[in-house]
Design a protein around this motif. Structure first.
Motif, mmCIF file in Angstrom:
data_model
loop_
_atom_site.group_PDB
_atom_site.id
_atom_site.type_symbol
_atom_site.label_atom_id
_atom_site.label_comp_id
_atom_site.label_asym_id
_atom_site.label_seq_id
_atom_site.Cartn_x
_atom_site.Cartn_y
_atom_site.Cartn_z
ATOM 1 N N ASP A 1 -74.723 57.477 47.767
ATOM 2 C CA ASP A 1 -74.528 56.460 46.543
ATOM 3 C C ASP A 1 -75.498 56.413 45.739
ATOM 4 N N ARG A 2 -76.860 56.797 46.054
ATOM 5 C CA ARG A 2 -77.982 56.876 45.315
ATOM 6 C C ARG A 2 -77.817 58.253 44.179
ATOM 7 N N ILE A 3 -77.526 59.200 44.986
ATOM 8 C CA ILE A 3 -77.162 60.635 44.032
ATOM 9 C C ILE A 3 -76.016 60.326 43.092
ATOM 10 N N GLU A 4 -75.004 59.773 43.632
ATOM 11 C CA GLU A 4 -73.847 59.572 42.752
ATOM 12 C C GLU A 4 -74.257 58.716 41.523
ATOM 13 N N LYS A 5 -75.006 57.713 41.792
ATOM 14 C CA LYS A 5 -75.415 56.756 40.582
ATOM 15 C C LYS A 5 -76.703 57.407 39.685
ATOM 16 N N MET A 6 -77.347 58.324 40.441
ATOM 17 C CA MET A 6 -78.064 59.210 39.475
ATOM 18 C C MET A 6 -77.388 60.129 38.610
ATOM 19 N N ASP A 7 -76.349 60.757 39.300
ATOM 20 C CA ASP A 7 -75.563 61.850 38.766
ATOM 21 C C ASP A 7 -74.677 61.234 37.602
ATOM 22 N N THR A 8 -74.247 60.084 37.743
ATOM 23 C CA THR A 8 -73.541 59.422 36.632
ATOM 24 C C THR A 8 -74.589 59.123 35.649
ATOM 25 N N TYR A 9 -75.643 58.410 35.738
ATOM 26 C CA TYR A 9 -76.609 58.061 34.679
ATOM 27 C C TYR A 9 -77.111 59.520 34.133
ATOM 28 N N LEU A 10 -77.235 60.709 34.734
ATOM 29 C CA LEU A 10 -77.789 62.011 34.166
ATOM 30 C C LEU A 10 -76.567 62.335 33.155
ATOM 31 N N LYS A 11 -75.193 62.281 33.651
ATOM 32 C CA LYS A 11 -73.929 62.495 32.962
ATOM 33 C C LYS A 11 -74.048 61.904 31.830
ATOM 34 N N GLU A 12 -74.123 60.553 31.770
ATOM 35 C CA GLU A 12 -74.107 59.666 30.406
ATOM 36 C C GLU A 12 -75.289 60.139 29.322
ATOM 37 N N THR A 13 -76.609 60.375 30.338
ATOM 38 C CA THR A 13 -77.688 60.574 29.308
ATOM 39 C C THR A 13 -77.346 61.950 28.627
ATOM 40 N N ASN A 14 -76.868 63.059 29.313
ATOM 41 C CA ASN A 14 -76.651 64.262 28.680
ATOM 42 C C ASN A 14 -75.871 64.139 27.726
ATOM 43 N N ILE A 15 -74.698 63.412 27.892
ATOM 44 C CA ILE A 15 -73.764 63.290 26.684
ATOM 45 C C ILE A 15 -74.334 62.675 25.409
ATOM 46 N N ALA A 16 -75.282 61.548 25.657
ATOM 47 C CA ALA A 16 -75.889 60.987 24.711
ATOM 48 C C ALA A 16 -76.798 61.895 23.865
ATOM 49 N N LEU A 17 -77.624 62.579 24.863
ATOM 50 C CA LEU A 17 -78.628 63.945 24.294
ATOM 51 C C LEU A 17 -77.990 64.614 23.293
ATOM 52 N N LYS A 18 -76.548 65.243 24.007
ATOM 53 C CA LYS A 18 -75.994 66.159 23.186
ATOM 54 C C LYS A 18 -75.308 65.523 21.847
ATOM 55 N N ASP A 19 -74.968 64.217 21.762
ATOM 56 C CA ASP A 19 -74.584 63.554 20.736
ATOM 57 C C ASP A 19 -75.847 63.594 19.646
ATOM 58 N N TYR A 20 -76.887 63.162 20.050
ATOM 59 C CA TYR A 20 -78.109 63.002 19.240
ATOM 60 C C TYR A 20 -78.580 64.410 18.876
ATOM 61 N N SER A 21 -78.353 65.471 19.822
ATOM 62 C CA SER A 21 -78.818 66.681 19.194
ATOM 63 C C SER A 21 -78.009 67.332 18.111
ATOM 64 N N ARG A 22 -76.458 66.871 18.256
ATOM 65 C CA ARG A 22 -75.585 67.034 17.273
ATOM 66 C C ARG A 22 -75.887 66.503 15.985
ATOM 67 N N ASN A 23 -76.150 64.918 16.003
ATOM 68 C CA ASN A 23 -76.632 64.327 14.762
ATOM 69 C C ASN A 23 -77.896 64.924 14.208
ATOM 70 N N LEU A 24 -78.877 65.237 15.182
ATOM 71 C CA LEU A 24 -80.252 65.642 14.569
ATOM 72 C C LEU A 24 -79.904 66.997 13.984
ATOM 73 N N GLU A 25 -79.195 67.866 14.543
ATOM 74 C CA GLU A 25 -78.981 69.260 13.830
ATOM 75 C C GLU A 25 -78.219 68.829 12.633
ATOM 76 N N GLN A 26 -77.341 68.034 12.416
ATOM 77 C CA GLN A 26 -76.363 67.662 11.283
ATOM 78 C C GLN A 26 -77.508 67.196 10.266
ATOM 79 N N SER A 27 -78.507 66.372 10.717
ATOM 80 C CA SER A 27 -79.490 65.733 9.926
ATOM 81 C C SER A 27 -80.305 67.105 9.217
ATOM 82 N N ASN A 28 -80.819 67.868 10.183
ATOM 83 C CA ASN A 28 -81.528 68.712 9.655
ATOM 84 C C ASN A 28 -80.959 69.813 8.553
ATOM 85 N N ARG A 29 -79.466 69.858 8.992
ATOM 86 C CA ARG A 29 -78.845 70.879 8.068
ATOM 87 C C ARG A 29 -78.750 70.218 6.581
ATOM 88 N N GLU A 30 -78.427 68.815 6.605
ATOM 89 C CA GLU A 30 -78.464 68.029 5.403
ATOM 90 C C GLU A 30 -79.869 68.139 4.556
#
Length: 482
Positions: free
Chosen positions: A231-260
């Motif tokens: 149960d705990r691992i599943e919750k942590m895994d879900t949280y990590l996946k959501e965080t990873n998606i958010a980080l990827k979005d943030y990274s893409r936005n950051l790369e876009q900002s850097n390019r701009e």
């Protein structure tokens, strides 16, 4: 056996343990009963022999009183009706042989008086029992009766017990195996179910799986703990996946900002380059035409210096933008001597005019796996800085050497120049447009470029410096393929 059990299944271990336990219990019981029956048999044999010895002794009283050896022998001869009696003797009160009897070849000398002043004594020796009985008449010691009997029945009894015990042990072994396998069927099944789920979770990474076990015993508690952990691992895994998606979005936005930002900086510097160049040209032309009034000379020189500095800044900005586009290029196997010699040719005029002495020791490592353009850029920036910021009146001395630290080639560059005030600039060493000696012309992008190159390939750079004593750069170049 212990090594074999170590890799056996839990079911096999439980059956083996139960079987061994049952075997030991039955064996102990069999041994107890056999020993007890043997003792009972011996006690009965002693009582029987004692009774015979007493009968013989009471019958032999008169023969001892009247010293009638023939009568005593006749009494002993009656013992031939007892098939177990091998030898018999009557001793007088001095311990001398008075009468004897032997079923086969006489061996009376082997019969010993073992009474030790007791009324009756018995001795088990081998498969024979010897019993002695003292004869008294009105408290007067007359002599001793000694009987020796064979214990053939004892060996038959022991052999029978061994056979019976073996059969019982074999039957108990088979029964314990059957009963153990039947009773323990549920335990391994539950454990195997837990093991199966564990393997499935490890192989698939599916943390939503659960073990179906509602028992209240140790296995049930273990299963519940396993489910709670999932149960705990599943919750942590879900949280990590959501965080990873958010980080990827943030990274893409950051790369876009850097390019701009890079695009904006490039456009801005490009658009500013022409006006600044024109301004510098106009100021130079005004100076050549001598159209500046003397009272405005200082203002004119300040404007000219500002325009020149702005031109350098724009050029440096363009250089940084172009440099960042070259990061992460392919590595090559570089000869450090050749790379250094090429850089020395590029800055030959600076070396010659300053009288710089460059000592290189690449004995620890002569080659490195690195992008050649970036390695030469590191060499060139460090050498030009060492020459530019040398101590006044002294030719710069630069020592370069290599060493190995795990997967890194360590490049150490040491000079004896002005040094850097580490207390003041420790946190600003690699900043863009950072300058530590403002009285010497420069832009402040060299260390920033070196730091960017090194870290982009997984390396590190460390600086140790002291004012008026010099600076040491330790550069860890990742030597594994990128």
């Amino acid at each position: 056996m212990m090594i074999g059990l170590k890799n056996a299944s839990i079911k096999q271990k439980l059956i083996v343990i139960q079987t061994i336990t049952a075997f030991i219990v039955v064996l102990v019981c069999c041994v107890f009963f056999v020993v007890n029956d043997i003792k009972t048999f011996k006690d009965a044999a002693v009582r029987k022999m004692y009774s015979l010895a007493r009968i013989v002794g009471e019958s032999a009283v008169s023969t001892l009183l009247f010293i009638d050896q023939d009568a005593a022998s006749q009494i002993l001869m009656k013992l031939n009706k007892e098939p177990d009696i091998l030898e018999a003797a009557i001793l007088d009160n001095n311990g001398k042989l008075f009468a004897k009897y032997a079923r086969t070849k006489p061996d009376i000398d082997a019969i010993k008086d073992i009474t030790n002043e007791k009324e009756i004594a018995a001795d088990f020796s081998g498969n024979k029992l010897t019993v002695s009985y003292k004869i008294y008449q009105e408290n007067e010691f007359l002599g001793t009766v000694v009987l020796r009997a064979a214990l053939n029945d004892l060996h038959k009894i022991i052999s029978g017990y061994i056979k019976v015990a073996g059969m019982i042990l074999f039957a108990a072994l088979i029964a314990s195996l059957i009963i153990g396998a039947f009773l323990q069927r549920s335990i391994p099944h539950r454990l195997l179910s837990l093991v199966s789920k564990t393997k499935e979770v490890a192989e698939t990474g599916n943390y939503s799986l659960r073990v179906a076990d509602n028992g209240n015993d140790e296995i049930g508690i273990l299963s519940q703990g396993f489910n709670n952990m999932l149960d705990r691992i599943e919750k942590m895994d879900t949280y990590l996946k959501e965080t990873n998606i958010a980080l990827k979005d943030y990274s893409r936005n950051l790369e876009q900002s850097n390019r701009e930002l890079e695009e904006f900086a490039y456009i801005s510097s490009h658009d500013m380059k022409s006006p600044i160049t024109s301004l510098n040209g106009m100021l130079t032309l005004m100076e050549q035409k001598n159209v500046v009034r003397e009272e405005h000379r200082n203002l004119f020189l300040m404007a000219k210096n500002s325009a020149r500095q702005m031109q350098k800044t724009i050029n440096a900005l363009n250089e940084i933008i172009a440099f960042r586009k070259t990061l992460k290029i392919e590595k090559e196997n570089i000869d450090l001597h050749e790379a250094l010699e090429d850089v020395k040719l590029r800055i030959y005029d600076s070396i010659l005019s300053s009288g710089a002495i460059i000592n290189a020791d690449f004995s620890a490592c002569t080659h490195v796996n690195y992008p050649v353009a970036h390695l030469k850029s590191i060499f060139q920036n460090l050498l030009t800085n060492a020459i530019k910021y040398k101590q006044e009146g002294k030719p710069p001395v630069i020592d370069i050497r290599t060493s190995i630290d795990k997967n890194f080639v360590v490049l150490e560059v040491k000079d004896q120049g002005m040094g850097i005030d580490m207390k003041m600039y420790k946190d600003k060493l690699f900043g863009l447009f950072q300058r530590f000696h403002t009285h010497i012309e420069g832009v402040g992008i060299g260390l920033h470029m070196i730091h960017s190159i090194i870290e982009s390939y997984g390396g590190k750079i460390y600086i140790d410096s002291e004012v008026n004593k010099g600076t040491t750069f330790k550069i860890y170049l990742s030597n594994v393929p990128f």
